[in-house]
Design an enzyme around this catalytic site. Sequence first.
Site, PDB file in Angstrom:
ATOM      1  N   CYS A 111      -4.093   8.025   9.769  1.00 50.79           N
ATOM      2  CA  CYS A 111      -4.470   7.302  10.981  1.00 50.79           C
ATOM      3  C   CYS A 111      -4.286   8.174  12.210  1.00 50.79           C
ATOM      4  O   CYS A 111      -3.387   9.006  12.261  1.00 50.79           O
ATOM      5  CB  CYS A 111      -3.589   6.069  11.125  1.00 50.79           C
ATOM      6  SG  CYS A 111      -4.370   4.554  10.622  1.00 50.79           S
ATOM      7  N   ARG A 146       1.857  13.880  13.699  1.00 50.84           N
ATOM      8  CA  ARG A 146       2.277  13.743  12.300  1.00 50.84           C
ATOM      9  C   ARG A 146       2.523  15.079  11.596  1.00 50.84           C
ATOM     10  O   ARG A 146       1.803  15.462  10.669  1.00 50.84           O
ATOM     11  CB  ARG A 146       1.284  12.866  11.525  1.00 50.84           C
ATOM     12  CG  ARG A 146       1.064  11.547  12.224  1.00 50.84           C
ATOM     13  CD  ARG A 146       0.300  10.566  11.405  1.00 50.84           C
ATOM     14  NE  ARG A 146       1.130   9.837  10.441  1.00 50.84           N
ATOM     15  CZ  ARG A 146       0.693   8.825   9.715  1.00 50.84           C
ATOM     16  NH1 ARG A 146      -0.548   8.437   9.803  1.00 50.84           N
ATOM     17  NH2 ARG A 146       1.503   8.211   8.874  1.00 50.84           N
ATOM     18  N   ASP A 155       4.611  -0.149  12.136  1.00 50.54           N
ATOM     19  CA  ASP A 155       3.336  -0.656  11.629  1.00 50.54           C
ATOM     20  C   ASP A 155       3.052  -2.091  12.093  1.00 50.54           C
ATOM     21  O   ASP A 155       1.931  -2.576  11.917  1.00 50.54           O
ATOM     22  CB  ASP A 155       3.308  -0.602  10.091  1.00 50.54           C
ATOM     23  CG  ASP A 155       3.129   0.832   9.584  1.00 50.54           C
ATOM     24  OD1 ASP A 155       2.800   1.712  10.386  1.00 50.54           O
ATOM     25  OD2 ASP A 155       3.333   1.060   8.366  1.00 50.54           O
ATOM     26  N   LYS A 193       0.843  -1.213   0.000  1.00 52.16           N
ATOM     27  CA  LYS A 193       0.000   0.000   0.000  1.00 52.16           C
ATOM     28  C   LYS A 193       0.872   1.255   0.000  1.00 52.16           C
ATOM     29  O   LYS A 193       0.651   2.180  -0.787  1.00 52.16           O
ATOM     30  CB  LYS A 193      -0.896   0.006   1.242  1.00 52.16           C
ATOM     31  CG  LYS A 193      -1.568   1.345   1.515  1.00 52.16           C
ATOM     32  CD  LYS A 193      -2.347   1.357   2.818  1.00 52.16           C
ATOM     33  CE  LYS A 193      -1.559   1.614   4.057  1.00 52.16           C
ATOM     34  NZ  LYS A 193      -1.385   3.008   4.470  1.00 52.16           N
ATOM     35  N   ASN A 194       1.851   1.299   0.897  1.00 54.65           N
ATOM     36  CA  ASN A 194       2.620   2.541   1.044  1.00 54.65           C
ATOM     37  C   ASN A 194       3.483   2.850  -0.182  1.00 54.65           C
ATOM     38  O   ASN A 194       3.785   4.011  -0.459  1.00 54.65           O
ATOM     39  CB  ASN A 194       3.482   2.496   2.315  1.00 54.65           C
ATOM     40  CG  ASN A 194       2.615   2.634   3.567  1.00 54.65           C
ATOM     41  OD1 ASN A 194       1.438   2.976   3.475  1.00 54.65           O
ATOM     42  ND2 ASN A 194       3.202   2.363   4.723  1.00 54.65           N
ATOM     43  N   ARG A 228      -8.548   0.099   4.701  1.00 53.22           N
ATOM     44  CA  ARG A 228      -7.595   1.050   4.122  1.00 53.22           C
ATOM     45  C   ARG A 228      -6.313   0.341   3.727  1.00 53.22           C
ATOM     46  O   ARG A 228      -5.614   0.798   2.806  1.00 53.22           O
ATOM     47  CB  ARG A 228      -7.230   2.130   5.158  1.00 53.22           C
ATOM     48  CG  ARG A 228      -8.261   3.181   5.403  1.00 53.22           C
ATOM     49  CD  ARG A 228      -7.679   4.238   6.339  1.00 53.22           C
ATOM     50  NE  ARG A 228      -6.313   4.530   5.956  1.00 53.22           N
ATOM     51  CZ  ARG A 228      -5.323   4.775   6.826  1.00 53.22           C
ATOM     52  NH1 ARG A 228      -5.550   4.799   8.100  1.00 53.22           N
ATOM     53  NH2 ARG A 228      -4.113   5.020   6.390  1.00 53.22           N
TER      54      ARG A 228
END
Length: 456
Positions: free
Chosen positions: A128, A133, A319, A34-35, A411
């Site tokens: 998230c 962040r 993660d 995904k990233n 997601r």
Amino acid sequence: MICVSKNKSYLKSQNLKIFGQCKLNGIVEISGAKNSALVLLAASLLTNERIVLQNVPRLTDIEKMANILRNLGVKIIEKNNELEIDSQNISIKELPYELVNGLRASFFCIGPLLSKFGEATVPLPGGCNIGSRPIDEHINGLKALGAKIIIEEEIVKANIKGDKSRLIGTHIKLKCPSVGATETLIMAASLAKGRTTIENAAREPEIQDLCQMLNKMGAKIYDSGKEKIIIDGVSKLCGCTHKVIPDRIEAGTFLIAAAATSSSITISPVIPNHLEAVTNKLQESGSKITIKGNSITINGNKIKSVDIETAPFPGFPTDLQAPFTTLMAIANGESKITETIFENRMNHVHLLNKMGANIKLNKNIANIKGVKKIKGMDLVGSDLRSSAALIIAGIIAEGTSTISGLEHLDRGYENFESKLKILGIKITREFNKKTLKNKEFKTSSDPSDIPRYKAA
Ligand code: UD1
């Protein structure tokens, strides 16, 4: 894409019912990262030529990012896990708040838009709920490359200073090795005039994937994966075909689920050295790991307690901290989990305690006394990785668990419950029939909807 509906509240009306104390068995295919896919979509803005992205996971985050690009005027054709992206007709250089809300990766667009068109307007990103962040490293780096940036009412407005048409290469030293900032600056610098060096750059595999794609497009990027990356700016980038790397976080989640249930599974395809910090810890905690080409087999055993501290790559990934905490909750002995990357990434701890775990939280440190059993409960996932941790907890637990808050899970994990079903887990997605028809979402839950795979 499977997770998308015109009814935006649909995910709130779904939950996963898990029948606990199951074991996993078999082979599972790991999806594209995904990233990586998110940043590669943004990078496709850098060229007028066609980009073909293969192995793109079908996830709500990817769909959101594709919609952001479409809104700019990009044409995207979707065929299963392949996206054909044509950015030659971009007319807008501004991202609307409604589309970027909740997707931190949307901010990646600032680098390509600014360096290709000289201007970009991007709302501050969401993502998230795992900490503050900030984006200071992105902003300071872009300013060093010659951008003028104003932040007003949560909107970042950037353009190239003076009468220049290109950003100018420079030396940037990041205060912390931010993955997102490294990616933003690499993309911006690839079309800048002259050489840019980024010191204290992040070394995550997704950054190497980005640099590989950019180099295929004609960029001149050297030493990605090292602390100092060198980029010689070029005036134009061309199209290419690129296959997204396997998702190391999804892979690690399945390995941890197998360890937590003393099961044996094989995951494939993976790039084993992307998972070294995780497989080392799993071995230390009692599992047997066998690496063969692009597959990893885990044979779970009695679980021993081990300490982990999250760190930038090649350290233990933040993660996977939440799933590993679930594993340690039922380990034999005491362990300490230290989260060093995000200040608010312990949302799963009080939920695991509700299930019977014995975890004392002191700010970013979880002190765990392993228990023999945890019991099934109805729980709500509050962020992507803690939702995965709760599903693993549901698989281990006595009785049944119901996990809601699937908007987070969907997601980042492609066909998660279908893959668990293939591995023998009793898990079903329940729908609130008052608001939705089941058949609308059948594909995300049914193993017959996803292909079966061989370990290579
Ligand atoms: C990316 C990943 C996310 C992963 C994280 C760390 C994507 C879409 N997301 O997030 O899954 O958990 O890397 O591996 O790729 N920081 C600053 N200033 C900045 C930027 C970051 O201080 O300008 C700090 C953050 O607050 C955090 C740390 O740096 O404490 C790491 O953040 P960063 O590496 O930027 O994470 P993301 O790119 O947001």
